[in-house]
Scaffold this motif. Sequence first.
Motif, PDB file in Angstrom:
ATOM      1  N   HIS A  51       0.844  -1.198   0.000  1.00 41.12           N
ATOM      2  CA  HIS A  51       0.000   0.000   0.000  1.00 41.12           C
ATOM      3  C   HIS A  51       0.880   1.250   0.000  1.00 41.12           C
ATOM      4  O   HIS A  51       1.539   1.560   0.993  1.00 41.12           O
ATOM      5  N   TYR A  52       0.912   1.948  -1.137  1.00 45.50           N
ATOM      6  CA  TYR A  52       1.661   3.208  -1.224  1.00 45.50           C
ATOM      7  C   TYR A  52       0.868   4.288  -0.497  1.00 45.50           C
ATOM      8  O   TYR A  52      -0.322   4.483  -0.760  1.00 45.50           O
ATOM      9  N   MET A  53       1.509   5.010   0.416  1.00 44.92           N
ATOM     10  CA  MET A  53       0.790   5.952   1.268  1.00 44.92           C
ATOM     11  C   MET A  53       1.138   7.403   0.977  1.00 44.92           C
ATOM     12  O   MET A  53       0.774   8.296   1.740  1.00 44.92           O
ATOM     13  N   VAL A 136      13.814   6.081  -0.939  1.00 46.57           N
ATOM     14  CA  VAL A 136      15.021   6.901  -0.933  1.00 46.57           C
ATOM     15  C   VAL A 136      14.707   8.386  -0.911  1.00 46.57           C
ATOM     16  O   VAL A 136      15.552   9.198  -0.546  1.00 46.57           O
ATOM     17  N   GLU A 137      13.507   8.783  -1.309  1.00 42.77           N
ATOM     18  CA  GLU A 137      13.114  10.189  -1.252  1.00 42.77           C
ATOM     19  C   GLU A 137      12.121  10.465  -0.135  1.00 42.77           C
ATOM     20  O   GLU A 137      11.515  11.523  -0.077  1.00 42.77           O
ATOM     21  N   GLY A 138      11.942   9.504   0.757  1.00 42.29           N
ATOM     22  CA  GLY A 138      11.056   9.693   1.885  1.00 42.29           C
ATOM     23  C   GLY A 138       9.630   9.228   1.671  1.00 42.29           C
ATOM     24  O   GLY A 138       8.805   9.328   2.578  1.00 42.29           O
ATOM     25  N   GLN A 139       9.289   8.691   0.475  1.00 37.97           N
ATOM     26  CA  GLN A 139       7.941   8.202   0.259  1.00 37.97           C
ATOM     27  C   GLN A 139       7.669   7.036   1.216  1.00 37.97           C
ATOM     28  O   GLN A 139       8.547   6.234   1.503  1.00 37.97           O
ATOM     29  N   THR A 140       6.440   6.949   1.694  1.00 41.71           N
ATOM     30  CA  THR A 140       6.093   5.921   2.656  1.00 41.71           C
ATOM     31  C   THR A 140       5.143   4.887   2.051  1.00 41.71           C
ATOM     32  O   THR A 140       4.382   5.187   1.135  1.00 41.71           O
ATOM     33  N   VAL A 172       9.900  -3.660  -3.733  1.00 39.17           N
ATOM     34  CA  VAL A 172       8.591  -3.426  -4.362  1.00 39.17           C
ATOM     35  C   VAL A 172       8.256  -1.942  -4.310  1.00 39.17           C
ATOM     36  O   VAL A 172       7.789  -1.357  -5.299  1.00 39.17           O
ATOM     37  N   HIS A 173       8.517  -1.323  -3.164  1.00 38.23           N
ATOM     38  CA  HIS A 173       8.213   0.095  -2.984  1.00 38.23           C
ATOM     39  C   HIS A 173       8.998   0.963  -3.958  1.00 38.23           C
ATOM     40  O   HIS A 173       8.443   1.864  -4.605  1.00 38.23           O
ATOM     41  N   GLU A 174      10.276   0.699  -4.084  1.00 36.77           N
ATOM     42  CA  GLU A 174      11.106   1.521  -4.953  1.00 36.77           C
ATOM     43  C   GLU A 174      10.798   1.260  -6.424  1.00 36.77           C
ATOM     44  O   GLU A 174      10.861   2.181  -7.249  1.00 36.77           O
ATOM     45  N   ALA A 175      10.422   0.019  -6.753  1.00 38.17           N
ATOM     46  CA  ALA A 175      10.006  -0.278  -8.127  1.00 38.17           C
ATOM     47  C   ALA A 175       8.694   0.433  -8.442  1.00 38.17           C
ATOM     48  O   ALA A 175       8.519   0.977  -9.538  1.00 38.17           O
ATOM     49  N   PHE A 176       7.767   0.439  -7.489  1.00 40.78           N
ATOM     50  CA  PHE A 176       6.489   1.125  -7.692  1.00 40.78           C
ATOM     51  C   PHE A 176       6.719   2.626  -7.893  1.00 40.78           C
ATOM     52  O   PHE A 176       6.142   3.244  -8.797  1.00 40.78           O
ATOM     53  N   HIS A 181       6.240   6.808 -11.604  1.00 34.46           N
ATOM     54  CA  HIS A 181       6.800   8.151 -11.792  1.00 34.46           C
ATOM     55  C   HIS A 181       6.588   9.031 -10.558  1.00 34.46           C
ATOM     56  O   HIS A 181       6.381  10.234 -10.660  1.00 34.46           O
ATOM     57  N   VAL A 182       6.622   8.373  -9.397  1.00 29.68           N
ATOM     58  CA  VAL A 182       6.519   9.121  -8.146  1.00 29.68           C
ATOM     59  C   VAL A 182       7.854   9.764  -7.811  1.00 29.68           C
ATOM     60  O   VAL A 182       7.914  10.895  -7.335  1.00 29.68           O
TER      61      VAL A 182
END
Length: 250
Positions: A51-53, A136-140, A172-176, A181-182
Motif C-alpha cells: 500500500h503506497y501511502m 530513498v526520497e522519503g515516500q512511505t 517493491v516500494h522503490e520499483a512502484f 513516476h513518483v
Amino acid sequence: MLKLKSSSRQMRPVVLQEMLTEITQAASLPELNTIVQSLPQKGGLFHIVYHYMGDLGREEGNLQPGFTTYPEEWITHYLRKGYMEVDPVVHLGKEAMLPFEWRDLSIENTAQKKLFDDAHDFGLGKAALSLPVRGVEGQTALFTITSTDPAAFAGVNRMAYVRDYQTIGVYVHEAFARLAHVAQEAALDLSQPERDCLKLAAEGLLGKDIARSLKLPEPAVRLYLRVARHKLAATCTSRAAEIARQRGLI
C-alpha cells in the motif's frame, strides 16, 4: 511451495535473490503486480498487500495505490464500507517505523471491530505482520504479509520474516515509485558520493575500506550503495557497478 526451515523460517538466499531480481527488472506496473501476485506462493504465505501511502499526483489520479492478493470481493467490500477511514493498520502505518502484528493493535471503536469481524468472515488469514517502508526520497508505504498459521510471526519466526520481507517490501516500494513516476527524475541520477562509493566497490573494496578511503561512516557508505542500486534498478552492488560503467557514470 517454497520450503522454509522449521526452526527459523529463513528464506533460502537463492529464492530471495530471484524475487528481488524479478522485482527490479519489472518494466511496468502490471508486470510488477504480476510479480507481487506470485510472492505468497513462492514464500509460503497466504496474502500480501503493498500500500503506497504518498501522493500519486494529479496526473496519476486513476492509478491504484498498490497491489494485493486479497480476493476482489473483499477489496470491493472494504472500499464500499469506507474502511480506509477507520482502518487502524492504515493509521498506524502512516506513523510507525517498526513492524507490527495486527493482533497487537488497539481496537478503539465499533467501526474498527466491524472491520476486523468482516475480515475474519472473508478468511483473509489468522496472522498478519505489517512492515513500514521508507523510500530513498522519503515516500512511505506499508508492506503486509498474512498467514493461515496463528503463530506464524511469533518468536524467532518473526525476526526471519521481518528480515526477508522488509527487504522485499523495500524493493517493491522503490520499483512502484519508479514505474508510477513518483520519484523525481533528478533523483535517479547518481550523486557524487554514490558514484565514489560505487567506483570503489567495483574495484573490490569492502564497505569498511570504502568508508576509510572516503572518510565516511560505514552506515553512510551502505546507504549510498543501496540508493545507487535502486537508481540503477540493480539487485546487487556488482550489477550496479556494471550498469554504471556501461553508462559512463564511474
